[in-house]
Scaffold this active site. Sequence first.
Site, PDB file in Angstrom:
ATOM      1  N   SER A 157     -11.086  39.351  13.906  1.00  0.00           N
ATOM      2  CA  SER A 157     -12.256  38.693  13.341  1.00  0.00           C
ATOM      3  C   SER A 157     -12.592  37.558  14.290  1.00  0.00           C
ATOM      4  O   SER A 157     -12.715  37.761  15.503  1.00  0.00           O
ATOM      5  CB  SER A 157     -11.930  38.210  11.916  1.00  0.00           C
ATOM      6  OG  SER A 157     -12.952  37.423  11.398  1.00  0.00           O
ATOM      7  N   TYR A 175     -23.866  36.754  14.174  1.00  0.00           N
ATOM      8  CA  TYR A 175     -22.451  36.952  14.499  1.00  0.00           C
ATOM      9  C   TYR A 175     -21.602  36.558  13.288  1.00  0.00           C
ATOM     10  O   TYR A 175     -20.668  37.263  12.921  1.00  0.00           O
ATOM     11  CB  TYR A 175     -22.077  36.136  15.737  1.00  0.00           C
ATOM     12  CG  TYR A 175     -20.650  36.354  16.199  1.00  0.00           C
ATOM     13  CD1 TYR A 175     -20.195  37.615  16.557  1.00  0.00           C
ATOM     14  CD2 TYR A 175     -19.757  35.287  16.280  1.00  0.00           C
ATOM     15  CE1 TYR A 175     -18.882  37.813  16.984  1.00  0.00           C
ATOM     16  CE2 TYR A 175     -18.453  35.474  16.711  1.00  0.00           C
ATOM     17  CZ  TYR A 175     -18.018  36.735  17.064  1.00  0.00           C
ATOM     18  OH  TYR A 175     -16.723  36.933  17.489  1.00  0.00           O
ATOM     19  N   LYS A 207     -18.840  38.739  11.085  1.00  0.00           N
ATOM     20  CA  LYS A 207     -17.421  38.385  10.950  1.00  0.00           C
ATOM     21  C   LYS A 207     -17.056  38.016   9.510  1.00  0.00           C
ATOM     22  O   LYS A 207     -15.961  38.313   9.050  1.00  0.00           O
ATOM     23  CB  LYS A 207     -17.054  37.267  11.943  1.00  0.00           C
ATOM     24  CG  LYS A 207     -17.096  37.716  13.415  1.00  0.00           C
ATOM     25  CD  LYS A 207     -16.143  38.892  13.704  1.00  0.00           C
ATOM     26  CE  LYS A 207     -16.093  39.260  15.182  1.00  0.00           C
ATOM     27  NZ  LYS A 207     -15.207  40.406  15.469  1.00  0.00           N
ATOM     28  N   THR A 209     -12.739  35.371  27.879  1.00  0.00           N
ATOM     29  CA  THR A 209     -12.921  36.818  28.059  1.00  0.00           C
ATOM     30  C   THR A 209     -14.372  37.049  28.470  1.00  0.00           C
ATOM     31  O   THR A 209     -15.107  36.108  28.754  1.00  0.00           O
ATOM     32  CB  THR A 209     -12.642  37.559  26.733  1.00  0.00           C
ATOM     33  OG1 THR A 209     -13.650  37.163  25.797  1.00  0.00           O
ATOM     34  CG2 THR A 209     -11.275  37.227  26.170  1.00  0.00           C
TER      35      THR A 209
HETATM   36  N1  LIG Z   1     -13.656  35.564  23.288  1.00  0.00           N
HETATM   37  C1  LIG Z   1     -14.007  34.844  22.259  1.00  0.00           C
HETATM   38  O1  LIG Z   1     -14.448  33.690  22.387  1.00  0.00           O
HETATM   39  C2  LIG Z   1     -13.784  35.409  20.871  1.00  0.00           C
HETATM   40  C3  LIG Z   1     -13.619  34.511  19.818  1.00  0.00           C
HETATM   41  C4  LIG Z   1     -13.416  35.005  18.539  1.00  0.00           C
HETATM   42  C5  LIG Z   1     -13.380  36.367  18.322  1.00  0.00           C
HETATM   43  N2  LIG Z   1     -13.553  37.229  19.365  1.00  0.00           N
HETATM   44  C6  LIG Z   1     -13.533  38.668  19.062  1.00  0.00           C
HETATM   45  O2  LIG Z   1     -12.563  39.294  19.872  1.00  0.00           O
HETATM   46  C7  LIG Z   1     -12.878  40.672  20.011  1.00  0.00           C
HETATM   47  C8  LIG Z   1     -12.728  41.068  21.469  1.00  0.00           C
HETATM   48  O3  LIG Z   1     -13.648  40.356  22.256  1.00  0.00           O
HETATM   49  P1  LIG Z   1     -13.245  39.708  23.647  1.00  0.00           P
HETATM   50  O4  LIG Z   1     -13.252  38.245  23.503  1.00  0.00           O
HETATM   51  O5  LIG Z   1     -12.033  40.360  24.192  1.00  0.00           O
HETATM   52  O6  LIG Z   1     -14.554  40.048  24.507  1.00  0.00           O
HETATM   53  P2  LIG Z   1     -14.829  41.150  25.640  1.00  0.00           P
HETATM   54  O7  LIG Z   1     -14.027  40.845  26.851  1.00  0.00           O
HETATM   55  O8  LIG Z   1     -16.303  41.189  25.755  1.00  0.00           O
HETATM   56  O9  LIG Z   1     -14.290  42.510  25.007  1.00  0.00           O
HETATM   57  C9  LIG Z   1     -14.984  43.161  23.988  1.00  0.00           C
HETATM   58  C10 LIG Z   1     -14.578  44.607  23.956  1.00  0.00           C
HETATM   59  O10 LIG Z   1     -15.310  45.249  22.894  1.00  0.00           O
HETATM   60  C11 LIG Z   1     -15.880  46.424  23.441  1.00  0.00           C
HETATM   61  N3  LIG Z   1     -17.044  46.898  22.718  1.00  0.00           N
HETATM   62  C12 LIG Z   1     -18.226  46.264  22.468  1.00  0.00           C
HETATM   63  N4  LIG Z   1     -19.052  47.087  21.796  1.00  0.00           N
HETATM   64  C13 LIG Z   1     -18.379  48.260  21.618  1.00  0.00           C
HETATM   65  C14 LIG Z   1     -18.687  49.502  21.011  1.00  0.00           C
HETATM   66  N5  LIG Z   1     -19.880  49.737  20.441  1.00  0.00           N
HETATM   67  N6  LIG Z   1     -17.739  50.475  21.001  1.00  0.00           N
HETATM   68  C15 LIG Z   1     -16.543  50.272  21.571  1.00  0.00           C
HETATM   69  N7  LIG Z   1     -16.202  49.136  22.205  1.00  0.00           N
HETATM   70  C16 LIG Z   1     -17.106  48.143  22.215  1.00  0.00           C
HETATM   71  C17 LIG Z   1     -16.196  46.085  24.881  1.00  0.00           C
HETATM   72  O11 LIG Z   1     -16.386  47.291  25.606  1.00  0.00           O
HETATM   73  P3  LIG Z   1     -17.454  47.490  26.807  1.00  0.00           P
HETATM   74  O12 LIG Z   1     -16.725  47.064  28.051  1.00  0.00           O
HETATM   75  O13 LIG Z   1     -17.773  48.928  26.764  1.00  0.00           O
HETATM   76  O14 LIG Z   1     -18.629  46.595  26.501  1.00  0.00           O
HETATM   77  C18 LIG Z   1     -14.921  45.351  25.254  1.00  0.00           C
HETATM   78  O15 LIG Z   1     -13.900  46.256  25.540  1.00  0.00           O
HETATM   79  C19 LIG Z   1     -14.302  40.848  19.460  1.00  0.00           C
HETATM   80  O16 LIG Z   1     -14.235  41.428  18.178  1.00  0.00           O
HETATM   81  C20 LIG Z   1     -14.821  39.413  19.372  1.00  0.00           C
HETATM   82  O17 LIG Z   1     -15.781  39.251  18.349  1.00  0.00           O
HETATM   83  C21 LIG Z   1     -13.754  36.773  20.634  1.00  0.00           C
END
Ligand SMILES: NC(=O)c1ccc[n+]([C@@H]2O[C@H](COP(=O)([O-])OP(=O)(O)OC[C@H]3O[C@@H](n4cnc5c(N)ncnc54)[C@H](OP(=O)(O)O)[C@@H]3O)[C@@H](O)[C@H]2O)c1
Length: 284
Positions: A134, A148, A152, A183
Amino acid sequence: MAKTWLITGTSSGLGRELTEQLLKRGDRVAATLRRPERLAELAGDYPDTLWVGELDVTNGEQARTVVDRAWLDLGHIDVVVSNAGYGLFGAVEEVSDADIRRQIDTNVVGAVAFIKAAVPHLRAQGGGRVIQVSSMAGQMAAAGMSLYHLSKWAVEGFVEALHEELEPFDIHTCLVEPGSARTEFGGGSMVIGERLAAYDDTPAAKIRGRRERSRESIPGDPSKMATAIISAAEAPTLPRRLILGSDAHRLIVNSIHARLDEAYAQQHTAALTDADDYAPAASH
Ligand SMILES: NC(=O)c1ccc[n+]([C@@H]2O[C@H](COP(=O)([O-])OP(=O)(O)OC[C@H]3O[C@@H](n4cnc5c(N)ncnc54)[C@H](OP(=O)(O)O)[C@@H]3O)[C@@H](O)[C@H]2O)c1
């Protein structure tokens, strides 16, 4: 003992970190992603323990097929991680209907479809663990992030209910609530609506500077976050929520305090609308 994991969104960020750390320590990983070629090198390094499946979580049929195939090929999966997601930002007037739909299709419907596809297998094998990534954005809210937050808060409610629903089958759930992390989330993955000048001097405009944030100003280290998720997933009792990052902790605590203060202040006025002959059932 080595475990088997099934993860969505493994091309970058937290999903990729989890996959790499788990493989390094000898676990098996069924990694799913939209573009499987992005794991080609890793697949070469771990031919026996990395299973790769193509999955765009917005495709419900593909989710069912990939999850079924993962179980068929791997036999038993201990931990399922619904991680795929991205952020749609901008004031509500600035984001298009199509963008809103895609945000919900990915972060909400996609997560639900994936977990729904995994549950019959978890039940059949006698239990397992479900981790939903989340966000701190699932426990607090700020201008410029309403869609967003919508996504969530939705997954928080979904998984909160699953906790009780799946416990009888020895299936346990955890909501991971990271703060800002280094990320692709704040870079290439981020979608921002078209600027409307009326919002320029309002709190919603702050979100527009997000892409320009310096690396040092973002607290979350994805590698440490992945390690923390793995530790929590292996703890004798899976925590229902896992807050990651000092920013997440501060903002979540502030938000809960504010909501709790408001709720306590309404204790007496809330009861004023009860029917005169209301007799509470013992369980309520
Ligand atoms: N980084 C932050 O600040 C943060 C904070 C709180 C929560 N989160 C959560 O953490 C999780 C992972 O994000 P992250 O920070 O690791 O960012 P990220 O590096 O952008 O990774 C996101 C991943 O989700 C994939 N994705 C997006 N849309 C998709 C779809 N329709 N089907 C399958 N895969 C899909 C992306 O694949 P593609 O390469 O194909 O786009 C990528 O592998 C997310 O749920 C995000 O909301 C992140």
